[in-house]
Structure formats: structure tokens, C-alpha cells
Design a protein around this motif. Structure first.
Motif, PDB file in Angstrom:
ATOM      1  N   PHE A  30      74.953 -70.804  -3.497  1.00  0.00           N
ATOM      2  CA  PHE A  30      73.680 -69.994  -3.460  1.00  0.00           C
ATOM      3  C   PHE A  30      73.483 -69.008  -2.160  1.00  0.00           C
ATOM      4  O   PHE A  30      72.891 -67.861  -2.236  1.00  0.00           O
ATOM      5  CB  PHE A  30      72.464 -71.055  -3.348  1.00  0.00           C
ATOM      6  CG  PHE A  30      71.208 -70.597  -3.300  1.00  0.00           C
ATOM      7  CD1 PHE A  30      70.352 -70.078  -4.506  1.00  0.00           C
ATOM      8  CD2 PHE A  30      70.390 -70.562  -2.125  1.00  0.00           C
ATOM      9  CE1 PHE A  30      69.242 -69.568  -4.453  1.00  0.00           C
ATOM     10  CE2 PHE A  30      69.138 -69.882  -2.201  1.00  0.00           C
ATOM     11  CZ  PHE A  30      68.617 -69.500  -3.062  1.00  0.00           C
ATOM     12  N   GLY A  31      73.787 -69.842  -0.637  1.00  0.00           N
ATOM     13  CA  GLY A  31      73.633 -68.653   0.116  1.00  0.00           C
ATOM     14  C   GLY A  31      72.403 -68.980   1.076  1.00  0.00           C
ATOM     15  O   GLY A  31      71.636 -68.082   1.122  1.00  0.00           O
ATOM     16  N   LYS A  32      72.297 -70.293   1.651  1.00  0.00           N
ATOM     17  CA  LYS A  32      71.078 -70.490   2.461  1.00  0.00           C
ATOM     18  C   LYS A  32      71.719 -71.061   3.740  1.00  0.00           C
ATOM     19  O   LYS A  32      71.931 -72.102   3.928  1.00  0.00           O
ATOM     20  CB  LYS A  32      70.342 -71.725   1.772  1.00  0.00           C
ATOM     21  CG  LYS A  32      69.032 -71.900   2.632  1.00  0.00           C
ATOM     22  CD  LYS A  32      68.146 -73.044   1.865  1.00  0.00           C
ATOM     23  CE  LYS A  32      66.943 -73.452   2.761  1.00  0.00           C
ATOM     24  NZ  LYS A  32      66.962 -74.320   3.782  1.00  0.00           N
ATOM     25  N   GLY A  33      71.669 -70.063   4.750  1.00  0.00           N
ATOM     26  CA  GLY A  33      71.887 -70.286   6.009  1.00  0.00           C
ATOM     27  C   GLY A  33      71.022 -70.316   7.030  1.00  0.00           C
ATOM     28  O   GLY A  33      71.333 -70.164   8.218  1.00  0.00           O
ATOM     29  N   ILE A  34      69.808 -71.166   6.653  1.00  0.00           N
ATOM     30  CA  ILE A  34      68.911 -71.130   7.789  1.00  0.00           C
ATOM     31  C   ILE A  34      68.466 -72.640   7.677  1.00  0.00           C
ATOM     32  O   ILE A  34      68.796 -73.298   6.824  1.00  0.00           O
ATOM     33  CB  ILE A  34      67.695 -70.410   7.516  1.00  0.00           C
ATOM     34  CG1 ILE A  34      67.306 -70.492   6.082  1.00  0.00           C
ATOM     35  CG2 ILE A  34      68.042 -68.831   7.782  1.00  0.00           C
ATOM     36  CD1 ILE A  34      66.010 -69.634   5.668  1.00  0.00           C
ATOM     37  N   VAL A  35      67.904 -73.086   8.810  1.00  0.00           N
ATOM     38  CA  VAL A  35      67.440 -74.520   8.979  1.00  0.00           C
ATOM     39  C   VAL A  35      66.156 -74.607   9.116  1.00  0.00           C
ATOM     40  O   VAL A  35      65.479 -73.849   9.865  1.00  0.00           O
ATOM     41  CB  VAL A  35      68.284 -75.250  10.327  1.00  0.00           C
ATOM     42  CG1 VAL A  35      68.057 -76.509  10.402  1.00  0.00           C
ATOM     43  CG2 VAL A  35      69.897 -75.006  10.156  1.00  0.00           C
ATOM     44  N   ALA A  78      65.944 -72.000  12.718  1.00  0.00           N
ATOM     45  CA  ALA A  78      67.153 -71.678  13.081  1.00  0.00           C
ATOM     46  C   ALA A  78      68.284 -71.020  12.161  1.00  0.00           C
ATOM     47  O   ALA A  78      67.803 -71.354  10.847  1.00  0.00           O
ATOM     48  CB  ALA A  78      67.929 -73.060  14.038  1.00  0.00           C
ATOM     49  N   GLN A  79      69.550 -70.718  12.323  1.00  0.00           N
ATOM     50  CA  GLN A  79      70.423 -70.290  11.338  1.00  0.00           C
ATOM     51  C   GLN A  79      71.387 -71.243  11.851  1.00  0.00           C
ATOM     52  O   GLN A  79      71.713 -71.669  12.876  1.00  0.00           O
ATOM     53  CB  GLN A  79      70.864 -68.803  11.446  1.00  0.00           C
ATOM     54  CG  GLN A  79      71.357 -68.608  12.515  1.00  0.00           C
ATOM     55  CD  GLN A  79      71.767 -66.952  12.780  1.00  0.00           C
ATOM     56  OE1 GLN A  79      72.238 -66.429  11.908  1.00  0.00           O
ATOM     57  NE2 GLN A  79      71.706 -66.199  13.847  1.00  0.00           N
ATOM     58  N   TRP A  80      72.442 -71.342  10.670  1.00  0.00           N
ATOM     59  CA  TRP A  80      73.602 -72.100  10.825  1.00  0.00           C
ATOM     60  C   TRP A  80      75.025 -71.265  10.581  1.00  0.00           C
ATOM     61  O   TRP A  80      74.722 -70.207   9.806  1.00  0.00           O
ATOM     62  CB  TRP A  80      73.610 -73.469  10.151  1.00  0.00           C
ATOM     63  CG  TRP A  80      73.709 -73.344   8.522  1.00  0.00           C
ATOM     64  CD1 TRP A  80      72.627 -73.411   7.896  1.00  0.00           C
ATOM     65  CD2 TRP A  80      74.766 -73.464   7.734  1.00  0.00           C
ATOM     66  NE1 TRP A  80      73.108 -73.484   6.697  1.00  0.00           N
ATOM     67  CE2 TRP A  80      74.295 -73.291   6.502  1.00  0.00           C
ATOM     68  CE3 TRP A  80      75.960 -73.357   8.255  1.00  0.00           C
ATOM     69  CZ2 TRP A  80      75.153 -73.363   5.571  1.00  0.00           C
ATOM     70  CZ3 TRP A  80      77.094 -73.157   7.195  1.00  0.00           C
ATOM     71  CH2 TRP A  80      76.474 -72.980   5.445  1.00  0.00           C
ATOM     72  N   LYS A  81      76.179 -71.582  11.140  1.00  0.00           N
ATOM     73  CA  LYS A  81      77.079 -70.723  10.795  1.00  0.00           C
ATOM     74  C   LYS A  81      78.385 -71.756  10.526  1.00  0.00           C
ATOM     75  O   LYS A  81      78.547 -72.802  11.195  1.00  0.00           O
ATOM     76  CB  LYS A  81      77.673 -69.932  11.879  1.00  0.00           C
ATOM     77  CG  LYS A  81      76.514 -68.797  12.238  1.00  0.00           C
ATOM     78  CD  LYS A  81      76.943 -67.825  13.415  1.00  0.00           C
ATOM     79  CE  LYS A  81      76.034 -66.677  13.758  1.00  0.00           C
ATOM     80  NZ  LYS A  81      76.337 -65.763  15.090  1.00  0.00           N
ATOM     81  N   THR A  82      79.227 -71.150   9.876  1.00  0.00           N
ATOM     82  CA  THR A  82      80.350 -72.038   9.539  1.00  0.00           C
ATOM     83  C   THR A  82      81.393 -72.365  10.739  1.00  0.00           C
ATOM     84  O   THR A  82      81.310 -71.574  11.672  1.00  0.00           O
ATOM     85  CB  THR A  82      81.475 -71.499   8.291  1.00  0.00           C
ATOM     86  OG1 THR A  82      82.113 -70.174   8.915  1.00  0.00           O
ATOM     87  CG2 THR A  82      80.554 -70.965   7.078  1.00  0.00           C
ATOM     88  N   ILE A 134      76.500 -67.422   6.341  1.00  0.00           N
ATOM     89  CA  ILE A 134      76.457 -67.396   5.004  1.00  0.00           C
ATOM     90  C   ILE A 134      75.127 -66.887   4.130  1.00  0.00           C
ATOM     91  O   ILE A 134      75.014 -67.216   3.041  1.00  0.00           O
ATOM     92  CB  ILE A 134      77.221 -68.645   4.154  1.00  0.00           C
ATOM     93  CG1 ILE A 134      76.342 -69.907   4.587  1.00  0.00           C
ATOM     94  CG2 ILE A 134      78.678 -68.711   4.802  1.00  0.00           C
ATOM     95  CD1 ILE A 134      75.498 -70.387   3.502  1.00  0.00           C
ATOM     96  N   HIS A 135      74.299 -66.759   4.942  1.00  0.00           N
ATOM     97  CA  HIS A 135      72.815 -66.526   4.303  1.00  0.00           C
ATOM     98  C   HIS A 135      73.004 -65.485   3.415  1.00  0.00           C
ATOM     99  O   HIS A 135      73.125 -64.315   3.870  1.00  0.00           O
ATOM    100  CB  HIS A 135      71.822 -66.064   5.315  1.00  0.00           C
ATOM    101  CG  HIS A 135      70.402 -66.525   4.858  1.00  0.00           C
ATOM    102  ND1 HIS A 135      69.932 -67.683   4.378  1.00  0.00           N
ATOM    103  CD2 HIS A 135      69.528 -65.527   4.881  1.00  0.00           C
ATOM    104  CE1 HIS A 135      68.862 -67.300   3.919  1.00  0.00           C
ATOM    105  NE2 HIS A 135      68.317 -66.509   4.335  1.00  0.00           N
ATOM    106  N   LYS A 136      72.605 -65.677   2.144  1.00  0.00           N
ATOM    107  CA  LYS A 136      72.221 -64.682   0.963  1.00  0.00           C
ATOM    108  C   LYS A 136      73.612 -64.150   0.485  1.00  0.00           C
ATOM    109  O   LYS A 136      73.895 -63.227  -0.140  1.00  0.00           O
ATOM    110  CB  LYS A 136      71.382 -63.285   1.455  1.00  0.00           C
ATOM    111  CG  LYS A 136      69.957 -63.817   1.652  1.00  0.00           C
ATOM    112  CD  LYS A 136      69.059 -62.712   1.795  1.00  0.00           C
ATOM    113  CE  LYS A 136      67.534 -63.051   2.058  1.00  0.00           C
ATOM    114  NZ  LYS A 136      66.685 -61.969   2.185  1.00  0.00           N
ATOM    115  N   GLN A 137      74.857 -64.918   1.207  1.00  0.00           N
ATOM    116  CA  GLN A 137      76.062 -64.468   0.828  1.00  0.00           C
ATOM    117  C   GLN A 137      76.773 -65.473   0.158  1.00  0.00           C
ATOM    118  O   GLN A 137      77.559 -65.206  -0.956  1.00  0.00           O
ATOM    119  CB  GLN A 137      76.874 -64.092   2.059  1.00  0.00           C
ATOM    120  CG  GLN A 137      76.429 -62.881   2.868  1.00  0.00           C
ATOM    121  CD  GLN A 137      76.328 -61.554   2.026  1.00  0.00           C
ATOM    122  OE1 GLN A 137      77.433 -61.338   1.440  1.00  0.00           O
ATOM    123  NE2 GLN A 137      75.196 -60.981   2.333  1.00  0.00           N
TER     124      GLN A 137
END
Length: 472
Positions: free
Chosen positions: A326-331, A348-352, A358-361
């Protein structure tokens, strides 16, 4: 002369006392106002005066009257809505309770899963050994009344709220069963009902298939229990199914990652506002995981399920199969108030592990596999009624569903004609439903049930995941 002096002195004392009291009052007022502005910074905003005037005007002049609590709750909802962030919201009282219960390991109720069909509330399934089962409720019963009152016209959410309540309290249900003339009356006592988010099964070739539906408070404990059970049954490969998992609590997600990701490998990074704080979560694995893993995902795998997918892919060497997530990279964090209302806010945002946002990606699978085309057909909205003369996307969806189940011809796609009605009548006859040639919720529910069973047999993503594991 002496008497005059004493009177003047007394007057001066009184004057200074009055001035001192006034100064003390003024200073106290100023300090109090400054304290209020520090504690409540919105008081400094010019727009706050508009809010105050609007509130007072509504309370004093609105024709139908208003409750101050409703106005303030509405303002809180509007404040969160103004952010334009669908994940930041204010949930009032019962809505807040339902929100938090969705993540808890249990809720108080009677163990009934409802299905709304044609304005009726049907018992779709029952929790094993719950009060409803012991009280004689059957799947397929229609609930027509609660506590002696008809529920006709009630909303689905209202019925769910009524069925739930404090442990030990009672609820009376009126049930319509089959062709019985009079409703059946049952009284049930609410209990704590466990919420299960993990299921498992053994597939051929030593493959353990574990499905996580969402991440709640006890999901990590459930996952550990299911994995240990599969290992006792001879599991040598893990097929982890995160398809359509919307996410949930980060804590339980990290605990599962701790089991599967090698020790000290990065699970994710959480970055807060203005990069003021970044937390890197690394695996605290106790016992090395040696079983190969394939992860199944689709376009509805979101948030915490993407966290686990990315961690397993980048830090544990797992193979990801299916569709881009889906692409939800926020907390979001949430806090619950005394009246059970909830403030959920993106903080916050999170990263791999590799530092990708990956937000919206979304997370791209290693092996892309699409499901059969009919799997993407959406459920027709509850209350949809179709008959000869109807047209549009809903008719098209119904016709494609009927064709997939072998009921052809269905007529011109998008137009409900005689052929469509005949195809649907044949389906209704075969499934022992009322033969009307018209589409309603009951018919739609059965169509979805059969398509779901068909998809289980033709699950291309699961079959590909098994094939990859069998090669390892």
C-alpha cells in the motif's frame, strides 16, 4: 494638630493599601493571563475570538438548542480534519472505545459476528464457546430486537455497540430463525472475548502457512504459539501471509521481527518532526532463526505489515511474493481521554533498514504475482438492489461475478437485461435462495462466499510462494 496628623496617616495607610490591592490584582491578572497563554497557546490566536463568539452565539441563540459538549467535540474533530491527514483524527467516546478495542487482545461481548443484508442483521459466525453459542444462537439467525426493542432502522455500528458492554452485564436478543412464526428470546451474559489475529496451517512439503490479519496487543504471543505448534508438526519452511493486513501496533510488530531477523540487524528507523529525534530499532533475537521465509503481500498490506515485510526482505534475506504494498510510511500515536475519546495523530515517519521511505511508494516484491482477475472485483455496497433496467458499474461487477461462477450468458456488460436476470435466477435456484432474478444483499453475500472459496483453490500467489520455498 496631633489629632489631624493621626487621621492623615490613617488615610495614607488606607490609600496605599487600596493601591497595593489593586496592583496585586492587576499583577495577578496579568500573570494569570500569561500563564493561561503559555498553557493554552491558542488563546493568542486572533481566530480564537471568532471561535469564542461563535460558541457563545450558538449556545444563546441557536433555534433548536445545542449541547456544549457536542460543540467542543465537533470542534476537536474539525481541528484534526483541517490537517488534511486521513490518519490523524479525533474519535468521540464510543468511537474511541471501538478504536482502542480493535488493538486489544480481547473485548467484552457475546461472541457474534454480524452481517448486514437488506437492512437485516444476520449472525454470520459465532466465536467458539462464547456466550452466544452456549445460549443457543445459531449462524443464520436474524436479530430483530435487543432488550425488548426492535432494531429496525438501526445502523450496523449501533448494533455492534449495543451487543458489547461491561463484563457480567446481560443483553436480551430476539432472534428470527428460519420459518418460525415467533422470534426466539435469549438472554446472554457478556464475557471477555479473545481477539485472534494469527492463524496457521501445515501445507505439503513441510511448509507452515501463518497468516497475520493485523497487529494487536497479543499478536506477537499468538505468532510465537502458532510457530511453535508448526515446528512440532515438522515445519521446515515458513510462508508468512501478510496480504490485506492493514497494520496496527508497532510494538508487537517489532517483537515478531525480533524472532525472525538476525540479532543486531536493523528492523526500521523512526524519524520524528524536523528530524529532532531518530530511533533505530535493531533485532534483539535470542535464538537464531534458520528456516527459510517467503512473505506474501498485496496492495492492501499496509503500515506495520510493510515494516515487517521490509525488515524481512532487507535484513533477513526473505523473498517477498505478490503485489506492491500500500505505501504507508508514517506512524501515529494515540491517547485516550477519561470519556474514552481518542486523539490519533501522525507524529513520525519510518524508513526501511536501508533508509528508504516507502510512503505512497510501497514495498516492491521480489517476485510479482497477480491474483486471478476476479479477485479484484469489489464487493457491491450493502443495500444495493439491481433488476431489469438497472445499468452501470455495479451491474458490470455482478455480471463478471456470475460469469466467473459459470452462469453465462449474462447479457450486455453493464446493462441488467433478461439474460442477466435469467443467469441470476439460475444461481439463486442452485443455492436454494429466493428465486427473484433480482440482486439483493443475501444473494450478494452468497456470491462473495463462493468466489472466496474459489480463490482459495486458485491462489496464484500462495502457490508461487510454495514453489519458491520448495526450491530452497
Amino acid at each position: 494638630m496631633k489629632e489631624f496628623s493621626n487621621a492623615a496617616a490613617k488615610q495614607r495607610i488606607i490609600t496605599w493599601a487600596v493601591i497595593g490591592a489593586l496592583l496585586f490584582t492587576i499583577i495577578g491578572f496579568v500573570l494569570g493571563w500569561l500563564w493561561m497563554e503559555i498553557r493554552y497557546p491558542m488563546l493568542r490566536e486572533p481566530a480564537f475570538r471568532n471561535f469564542t463568539v461563535s460558541y457563545n452565539t450558538i449556545m444563546s441563540k441557536y433555534l433548536n438548542g445545542a449541547k456544549s459538549e457536542d460543540l467542543i467535540n465537533g470542534a476537536s474533530q474539525g481541528m484534526l480534519a483541517s490537517l488534511g491527514d486521513p490518519y490523524s483524527r479525533y474519535l468521540i467516546k464510543e468511537q474511541g472505545s471501538a478504536y482502542t478495542q480493535g488493538y486489544e487482545g480481547e473485548f467484552s461481548g457475546v461472541g457474534i459476528t454480524l452481517q448486514e443484508a437488506d437492512g437485516k442483521f444476520i449472525v454470520a459466525s459465532l466465536t467458539e464457546d462464547a456466550p452466544a453459542v452456549r445460549g443457543g444462537v445459531h449462524a443464520g439467525d436474524e436479530i430483530v430486537g435487543v432488550n425488548g426493542t426492535s432494531i429496525k432502522g438501526k445502523a450496523y455500528e449501533d448494533i455492534i455497540t449495543i451487543l458489547r458492554g461491561d463484563v457480567g452485564t446481560k443483553v436480551k436478543l430476539s432472534l428470527q430463525r428460519g420459518g418460525s412464526a415467533k422470534p426466539i428470546e435469549v438472554e446472554l451474559t457478556r464475557e471477555a472475548i479473545a481477539v485472534h489475529t494469527v492463524t496457521s496451517e501445515m501445507l505439503s512439503g513441510g511448509i507452515g502457512h501463518v497468516t497475520i490479519s493485523k497487529f494487536g496487543q497479543k499478536t506477537d504471543e499468538e505468532f510465537k504459539t502458532e510457530v511453535e505448534k508448526l515446528q512440532k508438526e515438522g515445519m521446515t519452511k515458513l510462508l508468512l501471509d501478510l496480504r490485506s493486513n492493514p497494520g496496527g501496533l508497532l510494538q508487537s510488530t517489532i517483537k515478531i521481527a525480533n524472532m525472525l531477523v538476525p540479532k543486531d540487524k536493523v528492523i526500521l528507523q523512526v524519524v520524528y518532526k524536523d528530524h529532532a529525534n531518530t530511533i533505530t530499532y535493531k533485532s534483539k533475537q535470542d535464538k537464531p532463526w534458520t528456516i527459510p521465509i517467503v512473505v506474501l503481500v498485496n496492495g492492501q498490506s499496509a503500515s506495520a505489515s510493510e515494516v515487517l515485510t521490509a525488515a524481512l526482505k532487507e535484513s533477513a534475506g526473505a523473498t517477498v511474493v505478490g503485489e506492491k504494498t500500500f505505501g504507508k510510511g508514517i506512524v501515529q500515536t494515540f491517547q485516550q481521554f477519561k470519556d474514552n475519546s481518542v486523539l490519533s495523530l501522525t507524529e513520525a515517519q519510518w524508513k526501511t533498514p536501508g533508509g528508504t521511505w516507502i510512503h505512497k511508494q510501497g514495498v516492491t516484491p521480489d517476485v510479482t504475482v497477480d491474483l486471478p482477475a476476479y479477485a479484484s472485483l469489489s464487493q457491491l455496497p450493502f443495500g444495493t438492489e439491481l433488476e431489469i433496467g438497472s445499468y452501470g458499474d455495479n451491474v458490470k461487477t455482478l455480471q463478471l461475478m456470475l460469469k466467473e461462477l459459470g452462469y453465462s450468458p449474462v447479457g450486455d456488460i453493464g446493462l441488467y437485461n433478461e439474460q442477466t436476470a435469467d443467469a441470476l435466477s439460475k444461481f439463486q435456484k442452485d443455492e436454494q435462495l429466493a428465486i427473484t432474478g433480482k440482486f439483493n444483499d443475501v444473494t450478494g453475500y452468497r456470491i462473495l462466499e463462493l468466489l472466496s472459496n474459489k480463490l482459495k483453490e486458485e491462489d496464484t500467489q500462495l502457490h508461487k510462494g510454495m514453489a519458491i520455498l520448495n526450491e530452497k
